[in-house]
Each structure stands twice: as structure tokens, then as C-alpha cells.
Scaffold this active site. Sequence first.
Site, PDB file in Angstrom:
ATOM      1  N   GLU B  74      -0.652   1.481  -0.922  1.00 44.26           N
ATOM      2  CA  GLU B  74       0.320   2.276  -0.308  1.00 44.26           C
ATOM      3  C   GLU B  74       1.624   1.301  -0.535  1.00 44.26           C
ATOM      4  O   GLU B  74       2.764   1.988  -0.933  1.00 44.26           O
ATOM      5  CB  GLU B  74      -0.147   1.137   1.233  1.00 44.26           C
ATOM      6  CG  GLU B  74      -1.078   1.792   1.768  1.00 44.26           C
ATOM      7  CD  GLU B  74      -2.243   1.516   1.909  1.00 44.26           C
ATOM      8  OE1 GLU B  74      -2.940   0.756   1.222  1.00 44.26           O
ATOM      9  OE2 GLU B  74      -3.014   1.498   2.476  1.00 44.26           O
ATOM     10  N   HIS B 143      -5.570   0.568  13.749  1.00 44.99           N
ATOM     11  CA  HIS B 143      -6.016   1.944  13.457  1.00 44.99           C
ATOM     12  C   HIS B 143      -5.566   3.346  14.369  1.00 44.99           C
ATOM     13  O   HIS B 143      -5.379   3.934  14.953  1.00 44.99           O
ATOM     14  CB  HIS B 143      -7.071   2.542  12.526  1.00 44.99           C
ATOM     15  CG  HIS B 143      -7.949   2.180  11.612  1.00 44.99           C
ATOM     16  ND1 HIS B 143      -8.076   0.864  11.661  1.00 44.99           N
ATOM     17  CD2 HIS B 143      -8.411   2.429  10.634  1.00 44.99           C
ATOM     18  CE1 HIS B 143      -7.784   0.674   9.774  1.00 44.99           C
ATOM     19  NE2 HIS B 143      -8.859   1.844   9.296  1.00 44.99           N
TER      20      HIS B 143
END
Lengths: 334, 340
Positions: B74, B143
Site C-alpha cells: 500500500e 475492514h
Amino acid sequence: MDINHDKLLWMYKTMRSIRAFEDQLHTDFAAGKIPGFVHLYAGEEAVATGVCANLTDRDYITSTHRGHGHCIAKGVDIKEMMAEIHGKATGACKGKGGSMHIADVNKGMLGANGIVGGGPPLACGAGLTAKLKGTDQVTVCFFGDGASNQGTTMEGLNLAGVWKLPVIFVCENNGYAETTSPQYSVSGQDIAARARGFGMPSVAIDGLDVLAIHEAVREAVSRARRGDGPTFIEAQTYRYYGHFEGDTVKYRDKDEEEQYRSRDCLLRFRGVVLEHGLLTQAELDAIDADVKKTIAEAVAFADSSPLPDTKEILTDVYVSFPEKEMWPFQAAPA
Amino acid sequence: MSERIISYREAINEALRLEMARDETVILMGEDVTGAPHSDEPDHLDAWGGVFGVTKGLVQEFGRERVRDTPITESGFMGAGVGAAATGLRPVVELMFIGFMGVCLDQVVNQAAKMRYMFGGKAKIPLTVRTTIGAGFRAAAQHSDSIYSIFVHFPGLKVVAPATPADAKGLFAAAIRDDDPVIFCENKILLDTKGPVPEGEYVIPLGKADIKREGKDVTIVAISNMVNVALKAAEQMARNGDGISAEVVDLRSLSPLDEETVLASIKKTGRLVVVDEDNPRCSVATDIATLAATQAIEYLNGPVRLVTAPHTPVPFSPALEDFYVPTPARVVNAVRETMI
């Protein structure tokens, strides 16, 4: 030697300019003329110079908190740099960035960076632009031995390898990350070897020898320009001053400093070019005089430049944004 | 302009396809935005099209150079997006879940957000980060966040969170065309919702709220899926004969914020409830309350009420997660409390 006369002159002038710029800041900081922090590049001039001698204005570099040398070698205006470091409106970044954020995108200088390891992902992005636009531009990512331990550096190496990006990673191993030696912080003790694990050519070279750096980077640049992907170069160098000005440097010995100063990159370059008759004493002396004048003019420019208008605080955050939301929930002070 | 009924997912896909066709500097990158990038097997092509299938079909049209799968890295690909934006591309970076911002925050807040300012205006960063928000999938704490508020906090970033398919299309096109970095928050729970969406080019300017339901007694300001929760509450109040007519203001853009529309509604109704799925401290919800307190206090006829998630991570167990997310019943109660 496969290097032309003009380039040799440019190399000497660039290294001398960086040295004079940093020595001037060292003096002016001690005199209390410089706000904030400065991290000086003196001692490491051969790296930025040897690297940037291979680049054009269209190529990109990412830099570090110790970025003045990279800026000068990439052609950022010295007067604007000096004004920026003095926090003046005429500075390269209008006085909003300071020493740690000098940039000039038009010169391909994507910014000094206050985050150790901030640059490698950005360099991959600049490399991606060149790749997708089909240009032959390359990007050089400068970082230090300290950043060689950052995750972002590993991610940048991996991404550049996976995507075969035209990026050259130049690790300036100057022996200390702030106060800490790589002997303590670098597991395996071999920074260049790390890059080989990402499948790219990697060498460690003498970072005090501008001609050796120029040669290694020339090869890396042609590899990148022909689409053969990234290269890693560890340049072993030394910084003469502390981590930042004001650092008392209690973490290394005077003997070590003297030993490196005796191998100074400028002295060495002068010795080589004079010995081989590549440049004359008169040419070198003329450059010394010219640089002295340039730095004096830069200081005069910075001294005589105005401070930024306080109205400038709200500009340049966004390309477009409602002005009244720049200081919300209250009337902006007059 | 003709409309048809399509899903929120299809609306985003359509906006991206149109923008990529319109401007060749627009590229997409992220984890599994096509899927199986290692394989030339025709059956493997576009194996996922993004973890939620939002980018399906783009690689066939634009190729692997512009629709680019990344390693799971990321910081690496977020920073590459920033660097590409600074040097002439207009990248759309997909970050699978907003909680993953924890992995790459430096590249977003220290690089993308500050670069233009640090450089004295000599750079622009036309980067769009697509990411997902929202609880309700039993996906637990890492999440399911809706932590857009922290990006509103950072000068240099813009933040958008659409609630309807049409808004998703129009705001996404605007985000891509914008010359500043934009965090575009797609709500996972809305991906399959459908609604009328204009065909062809459709751009909604950033920074404009939308009144999704007009009313006269109370202003309910809501974000993303909480707009639907607020609308249900408003309908219940209308149906139940409470005699309460609620106005629902969908912020759509969190930074910049449409202060005028919010303040005009508060001045009209005299009451304010804010519904937000984000955690409550230092949030968009508290910002709206601050706006009312500093600029409309004389118009308020009762206390401001917030209906938000608690100051906890998103829990896993359905019993706990369902208790975490604001409900229409809580909104109705909050509205009643403003009537004291």
C-alpha cells in the site's frame, strides 16, 4: 577518460557551489541568521554531482532532508534556495517549505523530503509516468543509510523491479543515521546486497570519487533509458557536519573526521584533473572565485528579500478550495 | 439527459470508463483491480475486477498498462500514485478498505496532502484514492471503518462520500478531473443499490450538498449510507403522525463542506441532528455541530443531537455490529430530543 571538458568544469563548479553554500549556512546558522533546522551536505558533494551529471532537466530526482546538494546539482536556482532557507517570499517555495522541502518540479526536482524513506514510492510514480508516456526520462531516488531500513524503501525497490521502472536508487551511506551507525542498524551490514534480492543490478562504490559515481550512474541511466529497469547504487560517503546544525556530534571520533577530510572529494578531483592535465589551475581558481561571488550574491538576495505577506498563509494548499473554509468556524484574523 | 436504473457499482465503473476514454493520462492501479496479472490465460483475465468487482471490464478496454494490478504494497503504490500525479498522470488508486490507510498514511498525509503547499504552489497532485467504507459485512475492525473524518482534518485533501448511484457517478468524475488529491469513499453496503443515473458525461461539482428530502421542523445532516437511515427515520416520523417534517441534507462532499446549504436548512428548521457512521470524536458530525454553534446558535430551538457509531472499533459479532451502526429508531429518538 571518456568525459568532456565542459562536464569536468561543471562537476567542479557544482561540487564547489554545494560546499560553499553549505559552509555559508554553517556560519550563518551559528550567527543565528537561519530559522529552524538545516541538514548540511558538505562532504557528500561527489554523489549528487556524479549522479546529476548524467541527467537532463527532464529527468526527475527525489531527495531527502539533506537535500541542498541534490537541488544545486539538479539546477535549482541558488539565490532562490538561499532565500527559501531564510524564509523569504522570494524563496524557491515562497518561504513555505524551508530547507527540508526545497523543490523545483520544472527542473525535475521533486522535493527534499522531511520523511526518511518518503521518496522511494514517489520515485516509482515518476518512473511510471515516464514509462506510460513512453518518454526516455529517468528518475533518481536519493536516500540514506537510515532510509535503507524503512519499509517504503523495500516497497519501492520491489515495485520498481516488478514494473521494470526507469528508476535509479542511490543510497548515500554517510555512516550515520542521525547518531546511529549502520553497524548497529543495518542487519547483514551490506546495503547494496539487499537490492540484489529484488533482482536488480547493485553496486557499492566510493562515494568520494565523483568520476567513479558518474561512471556507475551513466551505466544505470542507459539501462533505465533503454527500458531495462532499475539499478541500485550504494555510494559510501561522509558528512562533515552534524546531523543538523547545532548537533554537538558526540557519536564519532575526531580521527575519523580528519581521515575523511583528508580524502575530500574536491581535493581529490583537483588532484586528478591537474595530474592528468584535464583542467588547469587557472580554470579551477576561476570557478572558485565565481562560486564565491554567486554565494555572496545569494546571501545578499536573501537578506534583502521581503518576508512573505501573512495573507500567503492560506494560498497554495489546494488548486481550488472555498476561501472561507481555509480558516473555518471563526473570522480569520486581520 | 436520459437516465436508466443502474447500481452504485455500475455507476462508478461507468464514470471511470468514461474518464479513461476521455483522458489518456487517467490510469487505475491497486490490488487485484483486474486479478491474476501473472497470467496470460484468457480465462484468468479480469479474474476479480477489484475485490468488489467495481473495475470489471476496464482492462479489456484500456489494457494492463493503464489498468494496473499492484503487489500488496500500500505505501508503495499509494506513493507511486502521488509521484505519478506530480509528474503528469491523473492516477486513480484503489485502496481496498479505508482501514488500510493505516499502512500508507505517510504517503497520503505527508506527501500528497502537503506537497503543493511545501513547494509554494509549484506542484499539483491530481490523485483520486478510491476506497471503501462501511460496517455491516461481519468483517470486523480492520475492514469496516468509516474513518473519512481523519482525512477531512488534513489540509490539502478533499473528501467525498456519495450515497446514491447518480451521485457516485457524478462525484467520481469530478474527483478524477479535480487537480487536488481526493479521497473518494465508496460504501460497500451501497454497491448493489440501484437508482436512476444519467447516461454519458455527468459531473457533480465537489463541495455541494444535496437536500434529499425537504422538511420544515428539523434538519438531519447525514453522510453516505446514513442518508438512507435518515430518510427512513424521516418517513417514519411523517407516517407515524408525529407531526414532524424532517429535512434530510446529504453532505456528499465532506471537504470542502457546503456550509451554506447546511446553515440555510438549520436556519429554516431551527433544529439539528447529525447522523454519521464514523467514530464520534473530532469527526464530521462534531464539525457540523460546531458550525451550528458558531454560526446559527440564535436559530436553534433545541439542543443539537448526534447519532453516530460509538467510540469503539467495529465489532465482529452480528449482535454487536448491528448495535454499532446508527438506526432509524435512534434518529427518531434524537429528533424528539431536539424538540424538548
